[in-house]
Design an enzyme around this catalytic site. Sequence first.
Site, PDB file in Angstrom:
ATOM      1  N   GLU A  38       6.889  -7.506  -3.353  1.00 46.52           N
ATOM      2  CA  GLU A  38       6.345  -6.240  -3.842  1.00 46.52           C
ATOM      3  C   GLU A  38       7.094  -5.762  -5.090  1.00 46.52           C
ATOM      4  O   GLU A  38       7.445  -4.593  -5.227  1.00 46.52           O
ATOM      5  CB  GLU A  38       6.371  -5.182  -2.739  1.00 46.52           C
ATOM      6  CG  GLU A  38       5.571  -5.602  -1.514  1.00 46.52           C
ATOM      7  CD  GLU A  38       5.465  -4.519  -0.450  1.00 46.52           C
ATOM      8  OE1 GLU A  38       6.130  -3.472  -0.579  1.00 46.52           O
ATOM      9  OE2 GLU A  38       4.721  -4.714   0.523  1.00 46.52           O
ATOM     10  N   GLU A  97       1.961 -10.099   5.048  1.00 43.28           N
ATOM     11  CA  GLU A  97       2.507  -9.140   6.015  1.00 43.28           C
ATOM     12  C   GLU A  97       1.381  -8.266   6.547  1.00 43.28           C
ATOM     13  O   GLU A  97       0.551  -7.771   5.785  1.00 43.28           O
ATOM     14  CB  GLU A  97       3.564  -8.220   5.381  1.00 43.28           C
ATOM     15  CG  GLU A  97       4.874  -8.875   5.036  1.00 43.28           C
ATOM     16  CD  GLU A  97       5.887  -7.866   4.466  1.00 43.28           C
ATOM     17  OE1 GLU A  97       5.629  -6.646   4.563  1.00 43.28           O
ATOM     18  OE2 GLU A  97       6.921  -8.297   3.934  1.00 43.28           O
TER      19      GLU A  97
END
Length: 516
Positions: A137, A284
């Site tokens: 991220e 995820e």
Amino acid sequence: MAFTSMVSTVPVLFFFFTLLLVSANSSSLSHDIKVQEQDKDPFVGFNIGTDVSNLLSPTELVKFLQTQKVNHVRLYDADPELLKALAKTKIRVIISVPNNQLLAIGSSNSTAASWIGRNVVAYYPETLITAISVGDEVLTTVPSSAPLLLPAIESLYNALVASNLHTQIKVSTPHAASIMLDTFPPSQAYFNQTWHSIMVPLLQFLSKTGSPLMMNLYPYYVYMQNKGVVPLDNCLFEPLTPSKEMVDPNTLLHYTNVLDAMVDAAYVSMKNLNVSDVVVLVTESGWPSKGDSKEPYATIDNADTYNSNLIKHVFDRTGTPLHPEMTSSVYIYELFNEDLRAPPVSEASWGLFYGNSTPVYLLHVSGSGTFLANDTTNQTYCIAMDGVDAKTLQAALDWACGPGRSNCSEIQPGESCYQPNNVKGHASFAFNSYYQKEGRASGSCDFKGVAMITTTDPSHGSCIFPGSKKVGNRTQTVVNSTEVAAGEATSRSLSRGFCVSIMILVSSSILLLPFW
């Protein structure tokens, strides 16, 4: 999981949204083909974080994965001991470049080559490394490193080319959902234009190399940010009546769950940048089992429901409304509770298991082959946790033997389970009595956080715990509650409107009890 997933920008609309390839370079061609064919099918893997106080050793961890039939894992680094332990197993692994290494790798081809030599070439093909996730991220957590992201990816890829491993091992980077805007309805989604200078060449690279777009997608946070607009059942994959299905007004596609909508939003966002041949890999997704007062929906029951339904959804291979022909593989966040993570409470409560491999809650796997089919999960017990003060345990014990109606006769003076005469021993028996009485239902082994599930039979000497197959000195056979529990679990699942076709022990009952 990067905390920015909590702050994903998910606009609230009035209608809401009215939803690795591996080829082992071994001497056996048939083995290569078999591996390749297996990874064409969608799979469920697990993220393994290491902020755990009592994590299994690498060898024990690999044995645990093999016992649970987990064949895909993602690491947040490239731990050499774990990579060694994974050698000569069928477990496929994604290794990662941590964010703090991007500067060095993105600035130097030789550093990237050294990283590949040290963390890939040294282990492959004995260890089945399928992909490298570069950073985590980055665009939303460390935007200052964004200019280094693509150079780092390309340098690592070039090093793989030099080692002739570029067709077996893919390189990509996981993104938070917040890089997409206007995600509901999915047909209106697009990537934040702030990142076009990064995303356009990145997607071109993924297209050229056959690598996936890695996305961290959390319906949990969508629900938390849009309570009252996004129904909880949509987030949990719960069955909906047609009138409650959300319809994209532009495509007229019907969405029954949030994750599908997020995946389709990613496909639409890529198409808006003229890329249509890159698949979405969900690196995820999960649901926390515990939270503080600000996260009341982080519960064992919701975590149980989300993860079991998620696995069923992947193995059903129904794809998404926009792409029914393609089902994204998913890595559940996460395998173990990372109890060392900083607050909020939910950050330490995403795991299916504690670090010592005992389950946080049990999911019921059936109809999905041998995945997570550990026979020992049919014999589980509830015991008192270590390190809990006697006063707290006594209060929980009093409730179990009182309002909870546990059978506590065996821990009375002179009875078979009176010894050891301490509150922990008595509490363990009472907790387990309640747990078995409730059919080992999800949430029935908690007692305000002082109890835990174990697969180790706590019976000792003549003291036989409920649920045990052991026979005590009194020559009476203790009835195993497996059949009863299985029947109850089935009826509960059917009452929720779906047939459980995958995981370890699912219950739909929400028990409103004082010690929950």
